[in-house]
Design an enzyme around this catalytic site. Sequence first.
Site, mmCIF file in Angstrom:
data_model
loop_
_atom_site.group_PDB
_atom_site.id
_atom_site.type_symbol
_atom_site.label_atom_id
_atom_site.label_comp_id
_atom_site.label_asym_id
_atom_site.label_seq_id
_atom_site.Cartn_x
_atom_site.Cartn_y
_atom_site.Cartn_z
ATOM 1 N N GLY A 135 0.818 -1.205 0.000
ATOM 2 C CA GLY A 135 0.000 0.000 0.000
ATOM 3 C C GLY A 135 0.851 1.254 0.000
ATOM 4 N N GLY A 171 4.071 1.378 2.503
ATOM 5 C CA GLY A 171 5.113 0.444 2.086
ATOM 6 C C GLY A 171 5.823 0.869 0.824
ATOM 7 N N LEU A 172 5.074 1.359 -0.152
ATOM 8 C CA LEU A 172 5.682 1.761 -1.427
ATOM 9 C C LEU A 172 6.510 3.028 -1.276
ATOM 10 C CD1 LEU A 172 2.767 1.018 -3.920
ATOM 11 C CD2 LEU A 172 4.751 -0.404 -3.389
ATOM 12 N N GLU A 173 6.034 3.972 -0.463
ATOM 13 C CA GLU A 173 6.798 5.206 -0.275
ATOM 14 C C GLU A 173 8.123 4.933 0.429
ATOM 15 O OE1 GLU A 173 3.138 8.468 -0.129
ATOM 16 O OE2 GLU A 173 4.328 8.116 1.670
ATOM 17 N N VAL A 187 1.538 -13.756 4.470
ATOM 18 C CA VAL A 187 2.648 -13.859 5.425
ATOM 19 C C VAL A 187 2.167 -14.546 6.704
ATOM 20 C CG1 VAL A 187 4.237 -12.539 6.879
ATOM 21 C CG2 VAL A 187 3.873 -11.872 4.499
ATOM 22 N N GLY A 200 -1.226 -1.541 7.099
ATOM 23 C CA GLY A 200 -2.361 -0.692 7.443
ATOM 24 C C GLY A 200 -2.286 -0.128 8.856
ATOM 25 N N HIS A 243 0.960 26.831 -21.195
ATOM 26 C CA HIS A 243 1.913 25.955 -21.879
ATOM 27 C C HIS A 243 3.331 26.491 -21.671
ATOM 28 C CE1 HIS A 243 3.635 23.377 -24.980
ATOM 29 N NE2 HIS A 243 4.263 24.453 -25.443
#
Length: 464
Positions: free
Chosen positions: A180, A183-185, A235, A270, A443
Amino acid sequence: MADYDVIIIGSGPGGYVCAIRCAQLGLKTAVVEGRETLGGTCLNVGCIPSKALLHASHQLHEAEHNFAKMGLKGKSPSVDWAQMLSYKSDVVETNTKGVEFLFKKNKIDWLKGWGSIPAAGKVKVGEDTHNAKHIIIASGSEASSIPGAEVTIDEKIVVTSTGALELGKVPRSLVVVGGGVIGLELGSVYSRLGAEVTVVEYMDGITPGADAEVARQLQKILTKQGLKFVTGAAVSKVETLKNKARVSYTLRKGDSTAEIDADVVLVATGRAPYTEGLGLDALGVTLSKRGQIEVDGGYATNVPGIYAIGDVIDGPMLAHKAEDEGMALAEMLAGQKPHVNYGVIPGVIYTHPEVASVGQTEEQLKEEGRAYKVGKFSFMGNGRAKANFAADGFVKIIADKETDRILGAHIIGPAAGDLIHEVCVAMEFGAAAEDLARTCHAHPTYSEAVREAALACGDGAIHA
């Protein structure tokens, strides 16, 4: 007569924002906080310090991979981990002192210590009991462990996000249990700093609940960056063996078992509501099966005069969700009639590229049976992104097939966490994709990709 109109338990984003709004509206306000600094988990051991490490490690990544391409040549920088942690601490101190300044500015009392509620209308902090017309629980959340697994967390070898922000050194290998946001960060931080990172996720893909196409693209990009993924893995045990840890898991398809050893294991499965020590059982405050405080549409519990906001109640555990609830409740207590639109609460993952979303996903709309259309635009067609070596990813806008009203947006790409808010504002006003498409965008900017995705909901993008 009450000592205070409002006492708030917890000084995280929900609590401190609620307190400031209460004070602005003329309510005599106090906040209970047992930490030595204000700001709760987010400012002290969550959102803010993790973003500092993400920023620092991304600068290293740029120096190692992109500087030479731009003609910036020289020896690649080395990592001084102690200095990086010091930088992180300085960032935290600046932010927490900022909240303390806002308390003084708005004449909010800080009741230092851990609070409990011995009875409705009373808050005990240490040996002192304070009276309040309204008590607001904003005590936040804590890291939760792996359901059904044997895990002992020591915050040194087997760590939560808190320990992961204070490791003594950069590990050679890191296993992250949970694919999640957290964990990814943090996995990205340590991967950039040289660790071999393996993410073990129970579901068949990362970022459960996110737009499936975005999740697949993110996993592909992070794999190219060096992270490894084991998905569909349950796990069963995380154990410490002298100076390393071992993760045991079973693949849900096929029932084969395996083990991974690592210098450090980050348990990022979590968070759970934190209500310990408040005395809610004795008060008779109703909790859900998940331990969340049950509230009505006005954030009131079943006990008169006691309210709750943020991570301790139902909904996404996001700092900005807690802030909105805090402001709304303060305004309700002052006699106003605010509204929180839970359909327009963005979520962001601060990897590189960033991921941001708001509203519904395609998967949710298919489940509802709602007819929709999708406009998508790749950052490969965006001049600014290509110039900045940031062309991975895309913008996806989902609109109602008949009315063209925007139902959701999902972005993976540069500055996604900032770009999403244009869509949030549009959705708040009930805008159609055509409204975004007909709005002039400067732009060259990343935001042009949002306009192009909106155009793709109609006759088609220009630069696709």
